[in-house]
Design an enzyme around this catalytic site. Structure first.
Site, PDB file in Angstrom:
ATOM      1  N   GLY A 197     -15.172 -60.191  -7.853  1.00  0.00           N
ATOM      2  CA  GLY A 197     -15.199 -61.653  -7.852  1.00  0.00           C
ATOM      3  C   GLY A 197     -15.278 -62.251  -6.467  1.00  0.00           C
ATOM      4  N   PHE A 198     -14.950 -61.469  -5.444  1.00  0.00           N
ATOM      5  CA  PHE A 198     -14.920 -62.033  -4.097  1.00  0.00           C
ATOM      6  C   PHE A 198     -15.528 -61.107  -3.054  1.00  0.00           C
ATOM      7  CE2 PHE A 198     -10.977 -59.856  -5.067  1.00  0.00           C
ATOM      8  CZ  PHE A 198     -10.863 -58.955  -4.029  1.00  0.00           C
ATOM      9  N   ASP A 227      -2.626 -59.955 -12.965  1.00  0.00           N
ATOM     10  CA  ASP A 227      -4.018 -59.841 -13.435  1.00  0.00           C
ATOM     11  C   ASP A 227      -4.271 -58.463 -14.054  1.00  0.00           C
ATOM     12  OD1 ASP A 227      -6.568 -60.754 -13.950  1.00  0.00           O
ATOM     13  OD2 ASP A 227      -7.360 -60.202 -11.981  1.00  0.00           O
ATOM     14  N   ILE A 254     -20.661 -49.278  -5.277  1.00  0.00           N
ATOM     15  CA  ILE A 254     -20.124 -48.969  -6.607  1.00  0.00           C
ATOM     16  C   ILE A 254     -20.193 -50.185  -7.516  1.00  0.00           C
ATOM     17  CG2 ILE A 254     -18.018 -48.328  -7.851  1.00  0.00           C
ATOM     18  CD1 ILE A 254     -17.242 -46.619  -5.480  1.00  0.00           C
TER      19      ILE A 254
END
Length: 542
Positions: free
Chosen positions: A49-50, A180, A45
């Site tokens: 960031g990690f 966040d 998908i």
């Protein structure tokens, strides 16, 4: 799974220092370490960031299309940390019983807290990965924000704000902060009945709030997404009031399109100073720069400023601010979410915009269209309204040329709609030109049938040339016809291999055989077909 999977390369590290996982092929089966349940990985998908996010389904199922993958699996290398934090947050705080109890207490039909289905470790190509299984959702708000021209309708902004307040209240009740909140981490529901519910995901930065003394932590300074990071997070201390501040920045961006400090995102300290100055005089800053922002959001900012670092948030008061605005607009938290403004312009039969007239005609804001006038087969393009002079009583077919110092198109000042007129020009049949004199045939108007055929050159085969080519004896002397001197016909086209002297024709029958070589000499611009032999109806000898 048919076919061999490609051998994955060594995982690379991103700029943030996290190691990215190698691509895992669709069809790979992973097993839950606790429930021993098997999951099958589907198409990817996206990449975070990690780690990477894949669609997934039960191993027993046989999906044939994307809708048959109701789950997602987040995967990261074992040495990374964010998914480890998120996994333990879900294990502790996303239990289905706890979520159901909160919904019942708050009388919620839908709730934006994601459900947790499984987790564990998986080894692929010698690399160990950590994974997390969650429910699959639809588009994220950031994608919808860009698609709608970086502006959301005001009602939609406050509806999403209310839904996020519910999630934040649940998280804070568990002793955690999200830290966040942003459009990319807010997804729309896919299941029937959840199309107008937004879900807050990605708890990789979720932190437990401690009761220690509030003091800066330089190691954690500027954590989060820099444009939305709260002032507390800029100094390294995530707080509950900081979550509200992050949400308020998002809502302001959805309303006006851009935050004041977005041009300095590469300099965290500059952004921090800009936020400090903005929040210090938040009402004057918003009313001066963004006069269209509702007062409810300004009061929300002012309430955030009144909170102390460790103070509990009054979510009832925050909801009242948002609900009061929606009530004035005839909307509720559960109304249908619309992400694009519906600006329908009334148009009359001639497709012209109806302008409001209060004594004087207002300036037309719409862009003027070009009017194409067709005269016969020719097209003339004339700019309307501002560029056309007084031509109200002119025929719409004609366009007058106006002499001016500056070359400009003819202008039209009338407010009447421009009309496109099509004029059909009838074609007349061509007529023959009458003859100049009596009984005189005009060659120019004659058809090919009427034109007299040109007489072809008559060649007599009783000429001496026939002695050279033919093999039959000639009796030219006995014939009354004169000999035809047409031997020059073949001189340009054929060359003789051997020269023989001509013999005078007498009454005696003589036959001479001559050898002729097929040699064609072609002049410039002429073909052998243009030679007189063809013109006279004869073919070259074979």
């Amino acid at each position: 799974m048919s076919g061999k999977a490609k051998k994955a390369g060594a995982p690379k590290k991103k700029a943030n220092g996290y190691k990215m996982p190698a691509p895992i092929p669709a069809g790979e089966v992973i097993t839950d370490t606790i429930a021993k349940k098997k999951w099958r990985i589907g198409p990817s998908i996206g990449v975070g960031g990690f780690g990477e996010i894949y669609s997934a389904c039960d191993h027993e199922g046989s999906p044939k299309k994307a809708s048959d993958y109701p789950f997602v699996i987040k995967i990261e290398p074992h040495e990374n940390g964010p998914l480890f934090v998120e996994k333990h947050f879900y294990i502790r705080n996303a239990k289905k019983e706890d979520i159901a109890n909160f919904m019942q207490k708050k009388k919620l039909s839908t709730f934006g807290m994601p459900s947790f289905y499984g987790n564990g470790s998986h080894e692929f190509n010698g690399e160990k990965y950590r994974y997390l299984v969650l429910e699959r959702y639809g588009k994220d708000l950031w994608s919808l924000f860009k698609e709608s021209g970086r502006l959301f309708p005001v009602n939609t902004v406050f509806q999403i704000g209310l839904q996020m307040l519910d999630v934040l209240e649940y998280i804070h009740s568990k002793g955690y902060v999200h830290a966040d909140i942003k459009g990319a981490n807010i997804l729309m529901g896919l299941k029937k009945g959840t199309e107008n519910q937004a879900y807050l995901v990605d708890f990789g930065l979720a932190t437990r709030v401690n009761d220690k003394e509030f003091k800066p932590e330089p190691k954690c300074a500027h954590n989060g997404t820099i444009e939305y990071t709260s002032r507390d997070a800029h100094i390294g201390v995530p707080t509950m009031r900081g979550d509200l501040e992050i949400l308020a920045y998002n809502m302001l961006q959805w309303l006006v399109g851009e935050l004041p400090w977005e041009k300095s995102l590469k300099q965290p300290k500059t952004v921090q100073a800009a936020k400090e100055a903005f929040m210090k005089n938040v009402r004057s800053e918003i009313t001066k720069k963004y006069p269209s922002v509702p007062d409810a959001l300004i009061k929300f900012f002012e309430y955030i400023n009144s909170l102390k670092p460790k103070e509990q948030v009054d979510f009832v008061k925050c909801r009242q601010l948002f609900e009061s605005y929606l009530k004035g607009e005839g909307r509720t938290k559960t109304s249908k979410l619309e992400f694009k403004e519906s600006t329908k312009k009334r148009r009359d039969k001639n497709n012209t915009i109806d302008d409001e007239v209060d004594g004087e005609v207002e300036d037309v804001k719409a862009k003027e269209k070009k009017v194409i006038r067709r005269v016969g087969r020719s097209k003339k393009i004339v700019k309307s309204d501002e560029d056309i002079t007084d031509c109200e009583n002119e025929e719409p077919v004609e366009v007058k040329k106006v002499k001016r110092n500056v070359r400009k198109a003819v202008k039209r000042k009338s407010l009447e709609p421009s009309i496109v007129v099509k004029v059909k020009k009838t074609k007349l049949k061509p007529q023959a030109t009458p003859p100049a004199k009596k009984n005189h045939n005009n060659i120019a108007t004659q058809t090919s049938i009427e034109k007299p055929k040109r007489e072809t050159r008559q060649v007599s085969f009783n000429s001496p040339i026939s002695e050279i080519i033919g093999t039959k004896p000639l009796r030219a002397a006995e014939s009354n016809q004169s000999a035809d001197t047409s031997a020059d016909i073949f001189e340009d086209s054929f060359a003789e291999e051997k020269k023989t002297k001509k013999r005078l024709i007498s009454k005696e029958e003589t036959s001479v055989t001559r050898v002729v070589k097929k040699k064609l000499t072609v002049k410039k611009g002429r073909s052998w077909k243009d030679a007189p032999t063809i013109t006279n109806g004869r073919s070259p000898p074979k």
